[in-house]
Design an enzyme around this catalytic site. Structure first.
Site, short mmCIF file in Angstrom:
data_model
loop_
_atom_site.label_atom_id
_atom_site.label_comp_id
_atom_site.label_asym_id
_atom_site.label_seq_id
_atom_site.Cartn_x
_atom_site.Cartn_y
_atom_site.Cartn_z
N GLU A 299 5.25 -6.54 1.52
CA GLU A 299 4.35 -6.00 0.51
C GLU A 299 3.39 -7.05 -0.04
O GLU A 299 3.65 -8.24 -0.01
CB GLU A 299 5.18 -5.45 -0.66
CG GLU A 299 6.33 -4.58 -0.20
CD GLU A 299 6.76 -3.61 -1.26
OE1 GLU A 299 6.25 -2.48 -1.25
OE2 GLU A 299 7.58 -3.97 -2.12
N ASP B 128 3.25 -5.19 -10.79
CA ASP B 128 2.36 -5.95 -9.90
C ASP B 128 1.09 -6.42 -10.62
O ASP B 128 0.38 -5.59 -11.21
CB ASP B 128 1.91 -5.10 -8.71
CG ASP B 128 3.05 -4.65 -7.81
OD1 ASP B 128 4.22 -4.74 -8.21
OD2 ASP B 128 2.74 -4.20 -6.70
C1 FRU Z 1 5.36 -3.81 -5.05
C2 FRU Z 1 4.92 -2.40 -4.82
C3 FRU Z 1 3.60 -2.35 -4.13
C4 FRU Z 1 3.01 -1.06 -4.61
C5 FRU Z 1 3.55 -0.94 -6.01
C6 FRU Z 1 3.89 0.45 -6.45
O1 FRU Z 1 6.01 -4.01 -6.25
O2 FRU Z 1 5.88 -1.68 -4.10
O3 FRU Z 1 3.72 -2.43 -2.74
O4 FRU Z 1 1.62 -1.12 -4.55
O5 FRU Z 1 4.70 -1.73 -6.07
O6 FRU Z 1 4.38 0.47 -7.75
#
Ligand code: FRU
Length: 491
Positions: free
Chosen positions: A341, A75
């Site tokens: 997300e 991310d």
């Molecule tokens: C999206 C996610 C986010 C979280 C992160 C954890 O890729 O699931 O929602 O903050 O990855 O690695």
């Protein structure tokens, strides 16, 4: 509106704006989400792409370059102001990424409990064609001092503590204060990665300063971490109600229609005990007498009620953004999908877009869609949001064969499109540029930045711009600023 034969019509959504403080929650309904399958080609050969071409991210080559062999990134977000313009600082572009160490003895799929926010920088104003093929980012290391984010869990029992996604806001132009909003998570797990007690997730703020000279970028501060929000179990599901709850990924912005008022969107779930079969006719959203509608009983019998995502909203109650209050969710996806997300608010031609990422494997029984980015459009921050593209919500998905089982990124189905998990965590940037990270391409794992692509957005429709870059693929990790901040005092 003519529907697709054999499929229900999407729900009617007016896009009408509501008072942000009101309790109106728009629904991404089953009738909406079923439009994804309705517009997927049931006749493609197994392992091809069944999605409409204009909603499919172009193929990432299997010989992709990596941003840095010594750090996994997933991310990723930029340095934004209150309207999500992205700033360079004193001539440098900066990105923030979840990172993990590829040399620490665990695999890419175990990265989440080790996640730390890191940062990269590169000189601003160079076209992608004149950058190194991997985007030319220099790794600056972890953003926060060691141990700082763990302070939030001081005195508590946990086996792993990690930093999950969020956003970084430049607090004023010609200043250098950066407020990072992120998810501080703690796990208490046994050796088989089962929860001894439910995980904890706290949306947290920390303040620091960005600095740059002619050679590099660095940060100071981020020593004090202020817990802002924990799920209340009333509007947002908590760990006591569901050990698999989702609560994370804060993104803040000031609503131009409510100047001076700051809001936060985040990933949540509908409150209530897990496993209670209580989706409603409104969650299904079929039109009266639609011959292709499902019955509520059919949906409940399928177990679809285990998937109840929402996109949360909170309002700041002080000017330093250190105090927040929950408001009702903006969008719910009850009996549709369990994860919406990294939600973001995107303003374009007077419309308010909510973009969010989701997975094929988190769709509820009976509804389907690819890994990718989903979008909703309305007239205000709280609206009767209309899902993009045929009313489906799908904005851009990975090349996927929806007629064939999903598999997973870590255990791909040999019959599935080898790019069904090519990228994830798409973030829509000014001008419709979309960045993401590479997960799996033809069984090669990524942990690096994907090529940037571009979507053209008009009203409730979007299309991938295949004339952008090379057949639609721009530079790897090409994440440009669209505004420049020059802080004379900082030079
Ligand atoms: C999206 C996610 C986010 C979280 C992160 C954890 O890729 O699931 O929602 O903050 O990855 O690695």
């Amino acid at each position: 509106l003519a529907g697709v034969p054999g499929f229900p019509l999407p729900s009617i959504h007016t896009q009408q704006a509501y008072d942000p403080q009101s309790d109106f929650t728009a629904r991404w309904t089953r009738a909406d989400a079923l439009q994804i399958k309705a517009h997927s080609d049931a006749t493609v050969a197994a392992g091809q792409n069944s999605l409409p071409a204009q909603l499919t991210m172009p193929n990432i080559p299997a010989d992709f370059p990596v941003i840095n062999p010594d750090v996994w990134v997933w991310d990723t977000w930029t340095l934004i102001d209150k309207h999500a313009d992205q700033f360079s600082y004193n001539g440098w572009e900066v990105i923030f990424c979840l990172t993990a160490d590829p040399n620490a003895g665990y695999g890419f799929d175990d990265r989440h409990v080790h996640a730390r926010i890191g940062f990269f920088y590169r000189r601003a104003g160079i076209p992608a064609s004149r950058r190194p093929v991997n985007g030319g980012w220099t790794y600056g290391g972890h953003l926060f001092p060691d141990g700082a984010s763990a302070q939030v869990y001081a005195g508590q029992t946990y086996t792993n503590q990690a930093e999950w996604s969020g956003s970084s806001r430049l607090m004023q132009i010609h200043g250098n204060t950066v407020s990072v909003f992120y998810t501080d998570v703690a796990f208490n797990r046994d050796a088989n990665a089962n929860n001894i007690t439910p995980p904890q997730a706290i949306i947290t703020q920390t303040l620091g300063r960005i600095h740059a000279d002619f050679n590099h970028v660095w940060f100071t501060g981020f020593t004090a971490h202020t817990p802002l929000l924990q799920p209340d179990g009333v509007l947002y599901q908590n760990g006591a109600q569901n050990e698999f709850f989702n609560f994370r990924d804060p993104f803040t912005f000031e609503d131009p229609k409510h100047p001076g008022v700051n809001y936060m969107v985040f990933e949540g779930n509908t409150a209530g005990q897990r496993g209670v079969a209580n989706c409603t006719e409104a969650d299904l959203g079929f039109r009266p007498n639609d011959p292709n509608a499902e019955t509520l009983q059919e949906v409940l019998d399928s177990g679809a009620y285990y998937q109840k995502a929402n996109i949360g909203l909170a309002i700041a109650t002080d000017s330093t953004l250190s105090k927040w209050k929950f408001l009702s969710p903006l969008i719910s996806a009850n009996c549709v999908n369990d994860q919406t997300e990294r939600p973001q608010v995107y303003l374009h031609n007077g419309k308010y877009y909510i973009f969010t990422i989701s997975h094929r494997t988190t769709f509820a029984a009976g509804v389907d869609g690819p890994d990718g980015v989903y979008g909703f459009v309305g007239d205000g921050i709280r609206s009767d949001f209309q899902p993009m593209n045929y009313g489906s919500g799908l904005t851009m998905g990975n090349p996927t064969d929806l007629n064939t089982a999903a598999g997973t990124d870590f255990d791909p189905s040999p019959d599935q499109n080898p790019r069904a998990f090519q990228s994830y965590s798409h973030y829509v940037m000014p001008g419709g540029l979309v960045e993401s990270f590479i997960d799996t391409v033809e069984n090669r794992r990524g942990g690096t930045l994907a090529p940037t692509v571009r979507v053209r957005i008009a009203q409730n429709a979007s299309a991938v711009d295949l004339r952008y870059g090379n057949g639609g693929l721009g530079g790897y990790g090409d994440i440009p600023a669209n505004r420049a901040d020059v802080n004379i005092a900082g030079f």
